[in-house]
Design an enzyme around this catalytic site. Structure first.
Site, PDB file in Angstrom:
ATOM      1  N   ASP A   7       0.928  -1.221   0.123  1.00 52.47           N
ATOM      2  CA  ASP A   7       0.118  -0.100  -0.047  1.00 52.47           C
ATOM      3  C   ASP A   7       0.835   1.340  -0.177  1.00 52.47           C
ATOM      4  OD1 ASP A   7      -2.386   1.690   0.422  1.00 52.47           O
ATOM      5  OD2 ASP A   7      -1.927   1.856   2.433  1.00 52.47           O
ATOM      6  N   ASP A   9      -0.224   5.251   0.745  1.00 46.51           N
ATOM      7  CA  ASP A   9      -0.452   6.120   1.694  1.00 46.51           C
ATOM      8  C   ASP A   9      -0.453   5.660   3.216  1.00 46.51           C
ATOM      9  OD1 ASP A   9      -1.057   8.083  -0.249  1.00 46.51           O
ATOM     10  OD2 ASP A   9      -2.770   7.099  -0.683  1.00 46.51           O
TER      11      ASP A   9
END
Length: 218
Positions: A7, A9
């Protein structure tokens, strides 16, 4: 080849690039610094709480792309990278990426944030493969709409599954690093799920399931 999925953010970055892009536009008076920021902040809180209406958010956040010439967007994004993204790139995240790179793993960033925002960030991090929410184009211009399956929650699994079929790769020995409860569907698919500075819900799930928990923050 083993996959190392990340991922973006609040995992590889010490902040949220999508939210930061909105703040950047507001701070420079490109968008209304009161009304837009209020809505942007509200959508972000919905995301953190696991109740984001993704289609409503995309309609809101992609509108500026349709309203702006591509050359201007690229100039803004270059400033955004320098002023907003470089300061939140985590040294420990760079080290983790390099660890998997040296091990010969295939690095993939898989993010709900749109490709316009995240493409240059993935390039800066040295990750060639990016699965992101796609922005519709009409020739050289953005339409302000998304296209394809949004890369969010179960959509991450859908997009990854299709990419695996296209590449002939698989999830044997795979890793996925994420901070968010929104990524539980994909974390459940890999052999080595890793919670990175997780939100409270994901932290609780990681503890319950015996998943590894790490921090990339100083």
């Amino acid at each position: 080849m083993r996959l190392a999925l990340f991922d973006l953010d609040n995992t590889l970055l010490g902040g949220d690039s999508d939210h930061a892009w909105g703040d950047y536009l507001c701070a420079r008076g490109i968008l209304d610094p009161v009304a837009y920021k209020q809505r942007n902040d509200a959508f972000y809180q919905d995301y953190l709480a696991g109740r984001l209406d993704l289609q409503a958010y995309l309609a809101f956040s992609l509108e500026i792309l349709a309203a702006t010439e591509p050359a201007q967007l690229q100039q803004w994004h270059a400033d955004f990278m320098r002023e907003c993204i470089e300061p939140i790139i985590l040294p420990k995240a760079l080290a983790l990426l390099e660890q998997h790179r040296v091990a010969g793993d295939k690095l993939v960033i898989i993010t709900a944030t749109n490709r316009f925002v995240t493409g240059p960030i993935a390039a800066r991090l040295g990750v060639d493969t990016l699965l992101a929410t796609e922005c519709e184009m009409d020739g050289e211009r953005y339409t302000g709409r998304s296209t394809d399956v949004p890369c969010f929650r179960d959509g991450k699994v859908t997009r990854l599954t299709r990419w695996l079929e296209e590449t002939g790769l698989n999830l044997e020995g795979s890793y996925f690093y994420s901070d968010s409860m929104n990524d539980l569907p994909l974390l459940e698919c890999v052999e080595h799920p890793v919670a990175v500075d997780p939100d409270p819900v994901l932290h609780g799930e990681a503890m319950r399931r015996g998943w590894k928990v790490i921090s990339l923050r100083d």
